[in-house]
Design an enzyme around this catalytic site. Structure first.
Site, PDB file in Angstrom:
ATOM      1  N   LYS A 151       0.832  -1.205   0.000  1.00 54.29           N
ATOM      2  CA  LYS A 151       0.000   0.000   0.000  1.00 54.29           C
ATOM      3  C   LYS A 151       0.862   1.248   0.000  1.00 54.29           C
ATOM      4  O   LYS A 151       0.634   2.171  -0.797  1.00 54.29           O
ATOM      5  CB  LYS A 151      -0.914  -0.021   1.220  1.00 54.29           C
ATOM      6  CG  LYS A 151      -1.999   1.054   1.212  1.00 54.29           C
ATOM      7  CD  LYS A 151      -2.974   0.833   2.364  1.00 54.29           C
ATOM      8  CE  LYS A 151      -3.714  -0.471   2.204  1.00 54.29           C
ATOM      9  NZ  LYS A 151      -4.637  -0.764   3.316  1.00 54.29           N
ATOM     10  N   ARG A 159      -3.499   2.925   8.547  1.00 55.64           N
ATOM     11  CA  ARG A 159      -3.878   1.717   7.815  1.00 55.64           C
ATOM     12  C   ARG A 159      -2.672   0.789   7.658  1.00 55.64           C
ATOM     13  O   ARG A 159      -1.547   1.233   7.454  1.00 55.64           O
ATOM     14  CB  ARG A 159      -4.421   2.077   6.428  1.00 55.64           C
ATOM     15  CG  ARG A 159      -5.541   3.088   6.453  1.00 55.64           C
ATOM     16  CD  ARG A 159      -5.980   3.484   5.049  1.00 55.64           C
ATOM     17  NE  ARG A 159      -6.749   2.428   4.400  1.00 55.64           N
ATOM     18  CZ  ARG A 159      -7.074   2.447   3.120  1.00 55.64           C
ATOM     19  NH1 ARG A 159      -6.659   3.433   2.331  1.00 55.64           N
ATOM     20  NH2 ARG A 159      -7.785   1.473   2.601  1.00 55.64           N
ATOM     21  N   GLY A 192      -8.394  -7.345   4.540  1.00 59.40           N
ATOM     22  CA  GLY A 192      -9.204  -7.463   5.745  1.00 59.40           C
ATOM     23  C   GLY A 192      -8.546  -8.181   6.897  1.00 59.40           C
ATOM     24  O   GLY A 192      -9.128  -8.292   7.969  1.00 59.40           O
ATOM     25  N   MET A 221      -5.664  -7.392   8.530  1.00 58.11           N
ATOM     26  CA  MET A 221      -5.006  -6.544   9.523  1.00 58.11           C
ATOM     27  C   MET A 221      -5.828  -5.284   9.742  1.00 58.11           C
ATOM     28  O   MET A 221      -6.880  -5.087   9.135  1.00 58.11           O
ATOM     29  CB  MET A 221      -3.577  -6.250   9.089  1.00 58.11           C
ATOM     30  CG  MET A 221      -2.696  -7.482   9.120  1.00 58.11           C
ATOM     31  SD  MET A 221      -1.000  -7.147   8.666  1.00 58.11           S
ATOM     32  CE  MET A 221      -1.171  -6.647   6.964  1.00 58.11           C
ATOM     33  N   ARG A 225      -3.285  -1.359  -6.378  1.00 57.68           N
ATOM     34  CA  ARG A 225      -2.434  -2.554  -6.309  1.00 57.68           C
ATOM     35  C   ARG A 225      -2.776  -3.429  -7.506  1.00 57.68           C
ATOM     36  O   ARG A 225      -3.845  -3.283  -8.111  1.00 57.68           O
ATOM     37  CB  ARG A 225      -2.670  -3.325  -5.016  1.00 57.68           C
ATOM     38  CG  ARG A 225      -4.097  -3.805  -4.843  1.00 57.68           C
ATOM     39  CD  ARG A 225      -4.357  -4.328  -3.453  1.00 57.68           C
ATOM     40  NE  ARG A 225      -5.776  -4.610  -3.247  1.00 57.68           N
ATOM     41  CZ  ARG A 225      -6.329  -4.769  -2.060  1.00 57.68           C
ATOM     42  NH1 ARG A 225      -5.597  -4.664  -0.964  1.00 57.68           N
ATOM     43  NH2 ARG A 225      -7.617  -5.031  -1.949  1.00 57.68           N
ATOM     44  N   HIS A 238     -15.452  -8.061   1.251  1.00 56.75           N
ATOM     45  CA  HIS A 238     -14.465  -8.944   1.870  1.00 56.75           C
ATOM     46  C   HIS A 238     -14.605 -10.371   1.348  1.00 56.75           C
ATOM     47  O   HIS A 238     -13.620 -11.019   0.980  1.00 56.75           O
ATOM     48  CB  HIS A 238     -14.647  -8.918   3.398  1.00 56.75           C
ATOM     49  CG  HIS A 238     -13.787  -9.895   4.131  1.00 56.75           C
ATOM     50  ND1 HIS A 238     -14.215 -11.172   4.450  1.00 56.75           N
ATOM     51  CD2 HIS A 238     -12.516  -9.809   4.585  1.00 56.75           C
ATOM     52  CE1 HIS A 238     -13.258 -11.814   5.079  1.00 56.75           C
ATOM     53  NE2 HIS A 238     -12.216 -11.018   5.177  1.00 56.75           N
ATOM     54  N   SER A 240      15.664 -42.168 -10.392  1.00 52.48           N
ATOM     55  CA  SER A 240      14.356 -41.536 -10.257  1.00 52.48           C
ATOM     56  C   SER A 240      14.136 -41.315  -8.768  1.00 52.48           C
ATOM     57  O   SER A 240      14.146 -42.269  -7.993  1.00 52.48           O
ATOM     58  CB  SER A 240      13.241 -42.413 -10.827  1.00 52.48           C
ATOM     59  OG  SER A 240      11.993 -41.789 -10.662  1.00 52.48           O
ATOM     60  N   CYS A 265       9.559 -39.043  -9.367  1.00 50.93           N
ATOM     61  CA  CYS A 265       8.253 -39.657  -9.608  1.00 50.93           C
ATOM     62  C   CYS A 265       7.364 -39.655  -8.376  1.00 50.93           C
ATOM     63  O   CYS A 265       6.343 -40.323  -8.342  1.00 50.93           O
ATOM     64  CB  CYS A 265       8.414 -41.081 -10.132  1.00 50.93           C
ATOM     65  SG  CYS A 265       9.334 -42.167  -9.023  1.00 50.93           S
ATOM     66  N   TYR A 278      13.454 -34.711 -15.940  1.00 52.72           N
ATOM     67  CA  TYR A 278      12.003 -34.803 -16.080  1.00 52.72           C
ATOM     68  C   TYR A 278      11.345 -34.904 -14.708  1.00 52.72           C
ATOM     69  O   TYR A 278      11.983 -35.242 -13.706  1.00 52.72           O
ATOM     70  CB  TYR A 278      11.603 -36.000 -16.946  1.00 52.72           C
ATOM     71  CG  TYR A 278      11.850 -37.352 -16.318  1.00 52.72           C
ATOM     72  CD1 TYR A 278      10.911 -37.947 -15.487  1.00 52.72           C
ATOM     73  CD2 TYR A 278      13.038 -38.044 -16.566  1.00 52.72           C
ATOM     74  CE1 TYR A 278      11.152 -39.183 -14.896  1.00 52.72           C
ATOM     75  CE2 TYR A 278      13.277 -39.279 -15.989  1.00 52.72           C
ATOM     76  CZ  TYR A 278      12.324 -39.844 -15.154  1.00 52.72           C
ATOM     77  OH  TYR A 278      12.564 -41.063 -14.576  1.00 52.72           O
TER      78      TYR A 278
END
Length: 930
Positions: A54, A123, A132, A134, A367, A483, A814, A882, A902
Site C-alpha cells: 500500500k 492503515r 481485511g 489486519m 495494487r 471482503h 528416479s 516420480c 524430467y
C-alpha cells in the site's frame, strides 16, 4: 489476555505533543537501517519490502501526479523491531513527529486541533495483499472538542458526529479490544428506534447520542475513557496495526497463501478525505478489468455518502461503478482516465480504492488486483495482444494452481434445477454442500468429511477459518469488492455475493428465498460463481472445457472455441516451447497411459507393477507366497509371467516411441494376503464347524510369518528381489519379451527398468547382473537389441548420500520423494497427516506439508547432492522424480533448478507440471539476463 496487552500499551503512552526538526530526505540505501518513516513523495512501487504494498503504491501514484492525500509510511523494519523487542525503535517517535509536523504545515491545520482539526487514517499495508486481515482506523484526531470544529469546517453537524462514532467504534474494536458486536447492537437499536434501515437515515442528534453510548461501552469494557489526545490516538493505532500482523486470522491467511511470517507490515498515516459528506461524496473500489472474467469494461462498486470501510465490509449494498457517470460525470471521467494511466503504468489489472469529497476525486490505494484463474489467463493474453507485455511475462502472470482450478468440473446447464435466487458472480466455480451459517460449524462439519457452503449476510476477517473449510461462500450483502469476494478470489473459492433477495437469519440458522422457500442448516445447496445463481439441492457437474481441450475433445483454433480455452492454449504452447524439464506420467495401465499422453505426457516415469497383481491375480501371488518348494515357486511365477507380459505390451503400445519406466515389485508381500483379523475369524469359524480349509490355514501361517512391526521399513523393494528367487527375473523377462513383441509389430518400445528401495550399490549390482542375463537371453531368442536401461529409485537417505557409488551401476535415477520425505523426517505419512500435521501447520512449524511441497532444506538438499554426485560419476546419468512432488508447482521449480531431466506425476497434474516447467525456464532465463 488481549485486553491486558492493550492496557499495557495504553499505560506506556502519555499524551504529549512534540515538534521536531523538519525531516531531511536521504536515499533509501543510505538510511535503510535507521530510517523508519518515508513521506509519500519519497518512495516508489519497487520498495514493497520496506514500505509494504500500500505504501509503495501510494508513493508511486504520488510520483505519477495523481490526486493522493498527503501522508507518510512507517516501514516494515519498524514493525519487525517492535514485534521482536516489544517496543518501537528508539528513533521512531521523533521521526513520526517530524513527518506529522511537516504534514500539518502542508495541510494548514494541526492534528485534532479544536477549531480546524487535521484528521488522519492509520492503515496497515504488508508487502503482499492480505485483504481485511489486519487493522485500519479512520478519523483519528477527533475528540469531544474537535468534533465541533469538524462540524463547522464541513458545514455538517451530522457528518462530524458520524465520523466521531466511526472512530470510537473502530478504535474501540481494533485498538482497545472491545467486542465489536456491542457497537453494532447499539447502532442497530438506534435504527430500530428511529424506524430506519440504514445508518445514513440517522440524523445528527442520533449520531451524537450514539457517540455517548459508544464512549460508555469503551469505559465499561476497558476501565478507561476513550482517549481525547489525538497523538495518543495515533500512536496507539500504529501499535495496534503492528500487533495485527500476528493475530490468529492474519497468521491463518498467511499460511493459506504461503506468505512468509517474518515480513511484518508497514503502517500508512494518511490525511483523511471524506466520502460521507452527503450525496456529492462517496467512496468506491474499481478494477481496470473484471477480476472475475478478465473482460475489459467498467467494473467496481460505488457507495454514496460513505467511508471506504462501508464498501469492503459489504454492510450496505453498493451501486455498480458505471452508475457514477450519472451521479458525478466529472469525477467519473477523471477516474476512467486515471484507471487507464495506472493499468498502462503497471501493465496489469489494477485494483483501486477512491473517495470523492464534495466532487473532488482522491486516490486512496492501488495494487495489482487479485483475480480468478480464468481472468488470469485471459488478461495475460490480452496484455500480450495490446503490446504491454511479451509472452515470457504472460507466462509469469499465471500459475499451476490457477490452471488446476480451471480443470475442475462445472454445473451441467442441461440439468433440471430449482433456482433459489441470484447474486453477484464474485468468484467462479461450481460448489455444492450443506448450508451452514457460521464459521465454527463450517470447520467442524468439514473436519467430519462434510462438504459445506458458508452462508452469511456478509463475511468479515473472523470468518476466514470457515471460508477456508467451505466449498463455497454465499452472502446476501456486498459486491465484487466486498471482503467475501476479494478473499474468495484470492483462495480460488467459489463465491456468490450480494444475493439481496435471500434473507439470511444467522440466529435462526436459516435462509429464506423468494416464494417462502426456507433453507435450514444442513440442507444441500449449489452455488455457481460464474453466473451468480443459487440452486436448491445438488446440481450435477460436467467436465471443464479446459479438460476437454487437454483431452483433445475441443480444438483451441475452432471459431466457437471457448475464449478461455484459447487463452490457455496460447500460454501452454509457449510454456512447452521454452521448458527444459520433460513431463512424464505416473500410470500403471494402458488406459491411464493413453489419457496421460492426451494430456501431453512425454512418457511414463513410474509404472507401479504391484497394481498389476490386484483383483483376480491376487490369488496367483498367494500361490507364490505359499510355495514350499522350488517347483511350486516356479509354477507360480510361470503363471504370472504371461499376464505381466500382456500388461506391458498394452502399456508400450500406448506409449509407443516414448520412455516407460517400470518399477519392479515394491510393497511388502503381506499386502497381497487377506487381512489377519478377517482370516483368523474365518479359520476359527471353520474349525468350530470342523470343516477347516487347508488353504486358509496355510495363508494364516504365511500372514504370521510375514508380519512385520514396521513393514514399510521391512521386506520390500529390492530386498524382495534378493530374498525371493526368480521374482524380479520374472518381471524383467515379462518386460523384455513385451518389448520384443512390440518390436516385431514394428513398434518402438523404450522400456526402462527401475529397482526400488536400493540403499547400497551392492544390492543394485546383484539385481542388475541377474536382469542383464535375462535381457540377453530374450534378445538372443528374438534376435533384437532391445536397448533396455536399468536404474534405481533414490528414496532412502543412504542412497542419496552414496549416490556417487550407486551411479556406477545405474543408467538413471528416479527420486521417490514420497518415501524419501518419510525416511528423512521419520514420518509415517498415513499416520501423521491425520494426527499432528494440523497442529504443526497452525504453530508455523510447517508453512505447508512436506508431502505436498518438497522440503528444500532437508529432502531437497539430499536430491541436489545426489544429482550432483551421480552425474560426477556418470555425466550422462538421466535424472527424474516420480513422487507426488512431480506435479506440485513450487516443487517443479526446484527440480528445474537442480537440473533434473524430467518430472513424473498423475495424468491430471500433467498440464500443471508442463506450465510450471515453462515458468521455471522463463524465470531462470530472466534471472540470467538480469
Amino acid at each position: 489476555m488481549f485486553l491486558a496487552v492493550r492496557a499495557a500499551v495504553r499505560e506506556e503512552f502519555s499524551p504529549v505533543s512534540e515538534t521536531q526538526d523538519p525531516h531531511v530526505t536521504q536515499s533509501a540505501e543510505a538510511v535503510k537501517s535507521t530510517k523508519f518513516v518515508y513521506d509519500f513523495t519519497e518512495g516508489n512501487k519497487d520498495l514493497k519490502d520496506l514500505l509494504g504494498g500500500k505504501g509503495a503504491n501510494l508513493a508511486e501514484m504520488t510520483n505519477l501526479g495523481l490526486p493522493v492525500p498527503p501522508g507518510f509510511t512507517i516501514t516494515t523494519e519498524a514493525c519487525k523491531e517492535y514485534l521482536e523487542s516489544g517496543a518501537e525503535p528508539a528513533a521512531l517517535r521523533a521521526e513520526v513527529s517530524g513527518h506529522l509536523d511537516a504534514l500539518e504545515r502542508r495541510m494548514g491545520k494541526r492534528l485534532g486541533q479544536a477549531d480546524n482539526p487535521l484528521l488522519v487514517s492509520v492503515r496497515s499495508g504488508a508487502k503482499f495483499s492480505m485483504p481485511g486481515m489486519m487493522d485500519t482506523v479512520l478519523n483519528i484526531g477527533l475528540s469531544d472538542e474537535s468534533v465541533n470544529g469538524l462540524a463547522q469546517q464541513a458545514g455538517s453537524e451530522r457528518f462530524a458526529w458520524d465520523s466521531y462514532r466511526r472512530l470510537i467504534q473502530m478504535f474501540g474494536k481494533t485498538v482497545l479490544g472491545v467486542d465489536g458486536d456491542l457497537f453494532e447492537e447499539a447502532l442497530e437499536e438506534a435504527k430500530r428506534a428511529k424506524g430506519v434501515k440504514v445508518d445514513v437515515e440517522l440524523d445528527a442528534a442520533d449520531m451524537k447520542k450514539l457517540v455517548g453510548q459508544f464512549k460508555e461501552i469503551v469505559s465499561k469494557e476497558t476501565g478507561r475513557e476513550f482517549p481525547q489526545d489525538p497523538r495518543e490516538q495515533m500512536d496507539l493505532a500504529v501499535r495496534a496495526v503492528f500487533e495485527s500482523w500476528n493475530t490468529d486470522r492474519a497468521k491463518l491467511y498467511r499460511r493459506q497463501e504461503r506468505i512468509p511470517g517474518d515480513l511484518g507490515t508497514a503502517v500508512n498515516v494518511c490525511s483523511m478525505v471524506f466520502g460521507n459528506l452527503g450525496p456529492d461524496s462517496g467512496t468506491g473500489v474499481a478494477f481496470t478489468r473484471d477480476p472475475a472474467s478478465g473482460h475489459q469494461g467498467v467494473y467496481g462498486d460505488y457507495l454514496q455518502d460513505a467511508q471506504g470501510e462501508d464498501v469492503v465490509a459489504g454492510i450496505r449494498n453498493t451501486v455498480p461503478l458505471a452508475d457514477l457517470e450519472q451521479l458525478d460525470k466529472k469525477s467519473y471521467d477523471e477516474l476512467m482516465q486515471i484507471m487507464e494511466t495506472l493499468e498502462t503504468h503497471y501493465k496489469d489489472l489494477c485494483d483501486i480504492e477512491f473517495t470523492i469529497e464534495r466532487g473532488k476525486l482522491w486516490m486512496l490505494q492501488t495494487r495489482v488486483g487479485k483475480r480468478t484463474a480464468g481472468a488470469a489467463f485471459r488478461i495475460a493474453t490480452q496484455l500480450v495482444d495490446q503490446g504491454l507485455i511479451d509472452e515470457a511475462e504472460a507466462l509469469q502472470r499465471v500459475n499451476g494452481a490457477q490452471l488446476a482450478q480451471l480443470m475442475f468440473p462445472r454445473f451441467d446447464e442441461k440439468a433440471k434445477t430449482e433456482l433459489l435466487g441470484r447474486g453477484i458472480a464474485a468468484s467462479p466455480g461450481a460448489a455444492v454442500g450443506k448450508a451452514v451459517f457460521d464459521s465454527y460449524t463450517a470447520v467442524k462439519w468439514s473436519r467430519s468429511g462434510e462438504k459445506v457452503i458458508l452462508i452469511r449476510r456478509e463475511t468479515n476477517p473472523d470468518d476466514l477459518n470457515g471460508m477456508i473449510s467451505a466449498e463455497g461462500i454465499l452472502t446476501s450483502r456486498g459486491g465484487k469488492t466486498s471482503h467475501a469476494a476479494v478473499v474468495a478470489r484470492g483462495m480460488g473459492k467459489t463465491c456468490v455475493c450480494g444475493a439481496e433477495e435471500l434473507e439470511v437469519d444467522t440466529k435462526r440458522r436459516c435462509l429464506t428465498a423468494p416464494g417462502g422457500v426456507v433453507i435450514e442448516e444442513g440442507d444441500v445447496v449449489s452455488i455457481d460463481g460464474s453466473t451468480g445463481k443459487i440452486y436448491l439441492g445438488e446440481v450435477p457437474v460436467v467436465p471443464s472445457p479446459v479438460v476437454e481441450y487437454f483431452e483433445g475433445r475441443m480444438h483451441a483454433g475452432a471459431d466457437d472455441a471457448d475464449e478461455l480455452v484459447k487463452a490457455v492454449h496460447r500460454i501452454m504452447a509457449y510454456a512447452d516451447r521454452v521448458r527444459r524439464l520433460r513431463v512424464r506420467a505416473n500410470a500403471d495401465n494402458a488406459e491411464d497411459a493413453a489419457r496421460a499422453r492426451r494430456f501431453g505426457a512425454q512418457g511414463i516415469g513410474l509404472c507401479r507393477t504391484e497394481h498389476m497383481f490386484l483383483g483376480e491375480r491376487r490369488e496367483m501371488v498367494e500361490h507364490l507366497i505359499l510355495a514350499d518348494t522350488e517347483e511350486e515357486r516356479e509354477a507360480a511365477l510361470s503363471e504370472l509371467l504371461p499376464l505381466q507380459k500382456g500388461d506391458f505390451v498394452e502399456l508400450f503400445e500406448s506409449m509407443d516411441g516414448l520412455p516407460v519406466t517400470v518399477r519392479l515389485l515394491d510393497p511388502p508381500l503381506h499386502e497381497f494376503l487377506p487381512d489377519i483379523t478377517e482370516l483368523s475369524v474365518r479359520v476359527a469359524l471353520a474349525e468350530s464347524r470342523k470343516d477347516s480349509n487347508e488353504n486358509d490355514l496355510r495363508l494364516l501361517q504365511a500372514v504370521h510369518r510375514l508380519h512385520e512391526q514396521n513393514p514399510m521399513l521391512g521386506l520390500r523393494g529390492v530386498r524382495l528381489g534378493l530374498v525371493i528367487p526368480g521374482l524380479f527375473a520374472m518381471q524383467v523377462r515379462a518386460i523384455a519379451e513385451a518389448a520384443a513383441e512390440r518390436r516385431a509389430a514394428k513398434g518402438d518400445p523404450r522400456a526402462e527398468i527401475m529397482i526400488p528401495l536400493v540403499g547400497t550399490v551392492q544390492e543394485l549390482e546383484i539385481v542388475r547382473e541377474e536382469a542383464e542375463q535375462v535381457i540377453a537371453e530374450v534378445e538372443r531368442a528374438h534376435g533384437v537389441d532391445l536397448g533396455l536401461t536399468l536404474g534405481t529409485m533414490i528414496e532412502l537417505p543412504r542412497a542419496a548420500l552414496t549416490a556417487g557409488q550407486i551411479a556406477e551401476s545405474a543408467d538413471f535415477f528416479s527420486f521417490g520423494t514420497n518415501d524419501l520425505t518419510q525416511t528423512v523426517w521419520g514420518f509415517s505419512r498415513d499416520d501423521v497427516e491425520a494426527s499432528f500435521f494440523t497442529a504443526y501447520l497452525e504453530k508455523g512449524i510447517f508453512g505447508v506439508s512436506p508431502f505436498e511441497t518438497i522440503d528444500k532444506d532437508g529432502v531437497g538438499s539430499l536430491v541436489r547432492n545426489a544429482a550432483e554426485a551421480g552425474r560426477a560419476t556418470r555425466p550422462d546419468l538421466k535424472l527424474g522424480v516420480c513422487g507426488e512432488h512431480g506435479g506440485d508447482p513450487e516443487s517443479v521449480h526446484f527440480f528445474h533448478e537442480v537440473g533434473l531431466d524430467y518430472v513424473s506425476c498423475s495424468p491430471f497434474r500433467i498440464p500443471v507440471a508442463r506450465l510450471e516447467a515453462g515458468r521455471a525456464a522463463a524465470e531462470s532465463k530472466g534471472s540470467d539476463s538480469r
